[in-house]
Structures are given as C-alpha cells and as structure tokens.
Design a protein around this motif. Structure first.
Motif, PDB file in Angstrom:
ATOM      1  N   VAL A  33       0.873  -1.174   0.000  1.00  0.00           N
ATOM      2  CA  VAL A  33       0.000   0.000   0.000  1.00  0.00           C
ATOM      3  C   VAL A  33       0.912   1.226   0.000  1.00  0.00           C
ATOM      4  O   VAL A  33       1.666   1.463   0.946  1.00  0.00           O
ATOM      5  N   LYS A  34       0.849   1.989  -1.113  1.00  0.00           N
ATOM      6  CA  LYS A  34       1.805   3.076  -1.336  1.00  0.00           C
ATOM      7  C   LYS A  34       1.341   4.351  -0.636  1.00  0.00           C
ATOM      8  O   LYS A  34       0.168   4.702  -0.687  1.00  0.00           O
ATOM      9  N   GLY A  35       2.292   5.040  -0.026  1.00  0.00           N
ATOM     10  CA  GLY A  35       1.934   6.214   0.779  1.00  0.00           C
ATOM     11  C   GLY A  35       2.161   7.545   0.099  1.00  0.00           C
ATOM     12  O   GLY A  35       1.986   8.600   0.729  1.00  0.00           O
ATOM     13  N   GLY A  36       2.516   7.552  -1.169  1.00  0.00           N
ATOM     14  CA  GLY A  36       2.854   8.816  -1.845  1.00  0.00           C
ATOM     15  C   GLY A  36       1.736   9.858  -1.825  1.00  0.00           C
ATOM     16  O   GLY A  36       2.011  11.054  -1.823  1.00  0.00           O
ATOM     17  N   HIS A  37       0.470   9.403  -1.775  1.00  0.00           N
ATOM     18  CA  HIS A  37      -0.645  10.355  -1.778  1.00  0.00           C
ATOM     19  C   HIS A  37      -1.030  10.816  -0.368  1.00  0.00           C
ATOM     20  O   HIS A  37      -1.935  11.617  -0.215  1.00  0.00           O
ATOM     21  N   THR A  44       7.787  -1.760   6.439  1.00  0.00           N
ATOM     22  CA  THR A  44       7.516  -0.395   5.968  1.00  0.00           C
ATOM     23  C   THR A  44       8.775   0.157   5.306  1.00  0.00           C
ATOM     24  O   THR A  44       9.872   0.032   5.859  1.00  0.00           O
ATOM     25  N   PHE A  45       8.626   0.727   4.119  1.00  0.00           N
ATOM     26  CA  PHE A  45       9.752   1.307   3.382  1.00  0.00           C
ATOM     27  C   PHE A  45       9.571   2.817   3.369  1.00  0.00           C
ATOM     28  O   PHE A  45       8.522   3.302   2.941  1.00  0.00           O
ATOM     29  N   GLU A  46      10.582   3.528   3.851  1.00  0.00           N
ATOM     30  CA  GLU A  46      10.441   4.980   4.001  1.00  0.00           C
ATOM     31  C   GLU A  46      11.386   5.729   3.069  1.00  0.00           C
ATOM     32  O   GLU A  46      12.541   5.327   2.892  1.00  0.00           O
ATOM     33  N   HIS A  47      10.886   6.831   2.525  1.00  0.00           N
ATOM     34  CA  HIS A  47      11.717   7.725   1.700  1.00  0.00           C
ATOM     35  C   HIS A  47      11.310   9.159   1.974  1.00  0.00           C
ATOM     36  O   HIS A  47      10.128   9.440   2.196  1.00  0.00           O
ATOM     37  N   GLU A  48      12.299  10.037   1.939  1.00  0.00           N
ATOM     38  CA  GLU A  48      11.973  11.464   2.060  1.00  0.00           C
ATOM     39  C   GLU A  48      11.252  11.901   0.802  1.00  0.00           C
ATOM     40  O   GLU A  48      11.637  11.525  -0.305  1.00  0.00           O
ATOM     41  N   ILE A  89       7.530   9.550   3.013  1.00  0.00           N
ATOM     42  CA  ILE A  89       6.577   8.661   2.347  1.00  0.00           C
ATOM     43  C   ILE A  89       6.766   7.258   2.925  1.00  0.00           C
ATOM     44  O   ILE A  89       7.898   6.762   3.006  1.00  0.00           O
ATOM     45  N   ARG A  90       5.663   6.640   3.346  1.00  0.00           N
ATOM     46  CA  ARG A  90       5.740   5.283   3.905  1.00  0.00           C
ATOM     47  C   ARG A  90       4.927   4.320   3.039  1.00  0.00           C
ATOM     48  O   ARG A  90       3.722   4.499   2.905  1.00  0.00           O
ATOM     49  N   ASP A  91       5.616   3.351   2.453  1.00  0.00           N
ATOM     50  CA  ASP A  91       4.955   2.295   1.679  1.00  0.00           C
ATOM     51  C   ASP A  91       4.937   1.050   2.566  1.00  0.00           C
ATOM     52  O   ASP A  91       5.979   0.640   3.084  1.00  0.00           O
ATOM     53  N   VAL A  92       3.750   0.470   2.739  1.00  0.00           N
ATOM     54  CA  VAL A  92       3.610  -0.626   3.707  1.00  0.00           C
ATOM     55  C   VAL A  92       3.338  -1.937   2.967  1.00  0.00           C
ATOM     56  O   VAL A  92       2.377  -2.045   2.206  1.00  0.00           O
ATOM     57  N   LEU A  93       4.225  -2.922   3.196  1.00  0.00           N
ATOM     58  CA  LEU A  93       4.065  -4.256   2.598  1.00  0.00           C
ATOM     59  C   LEU A  93       3.465  -5.189   3.651  1.00  0.00           C
ATOM     60  O   LEU A  93       3.984  -5.291   4.765  1.00  0.00           O
ATOM     61  N   VAL A  94       2.375  -5.851   3.280  1.00  0.00           N
ATOM     62  CA  VAL A  94       1.775  -6.873   4.147  1.00  0.00           C
ATOM     63  C   VAL A  94       1.751  -8.159   3.323  1.00  0.00           C
ATOM     64  O   VAL A  94       1.227  -8.159   2.205  1.00  0.00           O
ATOM     65  N   ALA A  95       2.348  -9.226   3.862  1.00  0.00           N
ATOM     66  CA  ALA A  95       2.474 -10.456   3.066  1.00  0.00           C
ATOM     67  C   ALA A  95       2.047 -11.676   3.873  1.00  0.00           C
ATOM     68  O   ALA A  95       2.204 -11.713   5.106  1.00  0.00           O
ATOM     69  N   GLU A  96       1.522 -12.664   3.162  1.00  0.00           N
ATOM     70  CA  GLU A  96       1.262 -13.970   3.771  1.00  0.00           C
ATOM     71  C   GLU A  96       2.616 -14.543   4.204  1.00  0.00           C
ATOM     72  O   GLU A  96       3.593 -14.433   3.445  1.00  0.00           O
ATOM     73  N   PRO A  97       2.685 -15.189   5.367  1.00  0.00           N
ATOM     74  CA  PRO A  97       3.975 -15.735   5.808  1.00  0.00           C
ATOM     75  C   PRO A  97       4.629 -16.647   4.766  1.00  0.00           C
ATOM     76  O   PRO A  97       5.840 -16.608   4.579  1.00  0.00           O
ATOM     77  N   ASN A  98       3.830 -17.436   4.029  1.00  0.00           N
ATOM     78  CA  ASN A  98       4.468 -18.353   3.066  1.00  0.00           C
ATOM     79  C   ASN A  98       5.043 -17.624   1.843  1.00  0.00           C
ATOM     80  O   ASN A  98       5.826 -18.186   1.094  1.00  0.00           O
ATOM     81  N   ALA A  99       4.674 -16.343   1.650  1.00  0.00           N
ATOM     82  CA  ALA A  99       5.246 -15.564   0.538  1.00  0.00           C
ATOM     83  C   ALA A  99       6.636 -15.036   0.895  1.00  0.00           C
ATOM     84  O   ALA A  99       7.363 -14.557   0.031  1.00  0.00           O
ATOM     85  N   VAL A 100       6.977 -15.101   2.179  1.00  0.00           N
ATOM     86  CA  VAL A 100       8.292 -14.603   2.628  1.00  0.00           C
ATOM     87  C   VAL A 100       8.980 -15.697   3.447  1.00  0.00           C
ATOM     88  O   VAL A 100       9.706 -15.420   4.403  1.00  0.00           O
TER      89      VAL A 100
END
Ligand SMILES: Cc1ncc(COP(=O)(O)O)c(N)n1
Length: 293
Positions: free
Chosen positions: A178-182, A223-227, A188-199
C-alpha cells in the motif's frame, strides 16, 4: 525451433496501456525493465492519447488482440515475471486473470484506476472484477485511493495502510504494497503486508537483515520509508514501481528485496525527473544510467 537459451537474460512481461506522452504505461515499463537489464516484452491493452497535462482519448483493444499478444509472449519466452498496469475494462481484467491463472511466474498487479492528472483509466464496473485477478497475483500495489476502492478502508496513516493490506490478503493475493505517496507528509511510507508463506525464506526476527520486517498477527509487515522529493513530476511513478518489482522478481530477488529495491529505484527516478512537456513532467526510469557522451 531453437530451444530457450539456459543462460539467457531474464524476461519480463508488461500487460498495460500505451502512453503517447512516454512518461507512464508501457513506455515507462519497458524503460524500467531495460534499466534492470531485463528483456522487456509487452501486451498492449489500450492506446491513450496522452501528454503531461492529461489524457485526451483512449482506445481499448479488443479482448482477442490482447489475448493474442499475451499468448504470443508466454508461448515463446521463458517469462520470469509479469506486471499489469492499465487494464481499461472489466472484460480485460477477467481475461488477464484467466491468462495468469496457474502461471509459473510471479504476477505484480498495479490496479491502475485514475491517472495522476485525474483522468479515469478504468471503467467503473471493472473495479469489482479486480478481485478475480488479485486471487491469481503475487503482489498488488495500490495507492491509498485504489486501496480504499478495493477494500473500503479509508487510509489516514500507517495503521490503516496495514489494515487495508490485511484486507487485500483476503482476496487471495500473496502480498499487498500500500503506497503512501498520496498521504501528505515529509516522509513517504509504503507498507508491505504479506502472507507468511510468501516470505518463507526470511528471518524477520533478525534485525540485521537489510529489509527486516515483522511477523504480526499472522502476516509479515514491513515499511519502506523515503523522504518526499518536492516535485509534481511523479507521472509514471506507479508504473515504474510495479515494473521494477517485476524486473527484480525476474532477476531472482525474493519478494521483500524486490519491493524494497523497487521503492528505492522509484525514489531515484523521481529525484532525477524529466521536466518535459507543459505539464508537471515525468519520472526518469533511467536515473541510474551514465550519461551518453
Ligand atoms: C497508459 C497509462 N498507464 C498508467 C498511467 C498511470 O500513471 P500516472 O498515475 O503516473 O499518471 C497512465 N497515466 N497512463
């Protein structure tokens, strides 16, 4: 027929619309694949007459022609990953869901609905059809507005982004970014949520892992953060991000590295944006390339 070459470079497929203005769509995707040294193939869904200020018109290709392009590529190349962009209509969303069902490669779904300019790129009745495609996908990359449409979760911060990501997992998709650019703010915080078996290869408890996340209530969350870069030239950023994830998956990255590396790649593409046209300009997927002398 010559058998596929075992040492061939990775191949990626984009199923998306053409942007005559060159900043987004197929044009951004192929440029992004090339920047990753990945061979780019494409199935064009729609042809838009577009510039840096907006979309003048759009022509959706017949279902049979889109199907023929996908079949031509998948039947010949050893596709390492695919991404979808503008799918234009419910009919094409369901076609793509059909074609990627049981695919042997990961599929990144960028649920393109509305362009940065505000023009619609997806028929309204196609929004519901996305559920069938998400069930087949590896990762879906909505911005907060698209996530709200797909889940009914209004996103106001990181917690809500995680909620929306968890809701998206219920569709059967392996992971949601879920991208946080807007969302307004300096970071900016982009949040990754994954099923455990995908990782499954990831030791989330190891804080030294570069892209460490956490297993919380049955899901992996990172969470991936960028200025934020102070520019309006973000046209093409979503296309570039999903293409970069696909390129990195085709190269063999695991999901978390592919997503994390792709968010860094887009940050550089925005930083070195092009000021082209009379509108806000476009991102530069070739940001890492040395200037040609
Ligand atoms: C053909 C096509 N595909 C996707 C987008 C979305 O890109 P953006 O949100 O950056 O305008 C676009 N404008 N055109």
């Amino acid at each position: 027929m010559r058998p596929p070459q075992p040492d061939a470079r990775p191949v990626a497929l984009t199923i998306a619309g053409s942007d005559s203005g060159g900043g987004a769509g197929i044009q951004a995707d192929l440029s992004t694949f090339a920047a990753h040294d990945v061979f780019g193939t494409s199935a064009i869904t729609a042809v838009t007459a577009q510039h840096t200020r907006g979309v003048d018109s759009s022509y959706t290709l017949p279902r049979s022609e889109v199907a023929a392009q996908i079949d031509a590529v998948v039947g010949d190349f050893d596709v390492g990953a695919a991404k979808t962009g503008m799918l234009a209509s419910a009919d094409l969303v369901s076609l793509v869901a059909d074609r990627v069902r049981d695919a042997s490669f990961p599929v990144v779904v960028d649920p393109v609905m509305v362009a940065t300019s505000g023009d619609r790129l997806l028929d309204r009745d196609a929004e519901a059809a996305y559920e069938s495609l998400l069930a087949e996908a590896t990762v879906v990359t909505p911005n907060v507005d698209e996530a709200a449409v797909l889940t009914d979760v209004e996103i106001t911060g990181v917690d809500r982004a995680e909620d929306a990501g968890r809701r998206l997992l219920e569709t059967g998709v392996d992971a949601a970014l879920v991208k946080g650019g807007h969302v307004p703010g300096e970071t900016i915080r982009d949040v990754l949520v994954a099923e455990p078996n995908a990782v499954a290869d990831r030791d989330a408890t190891d804080a030294t892992t570069e892209r460490a996340g956490e297993f919380v209530d049955g899901a992996f969350v990172a969470t991936f953060e960028h200025e934020r870069v102070d520019t309006e030239a973000t046209h093409g950023s979503g296309c570039t991000l999903s293409a970069a994830i696909a390129a990195r998956l085709a190269r063999g990255d695991d999901l978390v590295d592919a997503v994390g590396g792709a968010t860094d790649f887009v940050a550089r593409a925005i930083e070195s944006h092009y000021e082209v046209g009379t509108g806000p300009g476009a991102v530069n997927p070739q940001a890492d390339r040395r200037t040609v002398e």
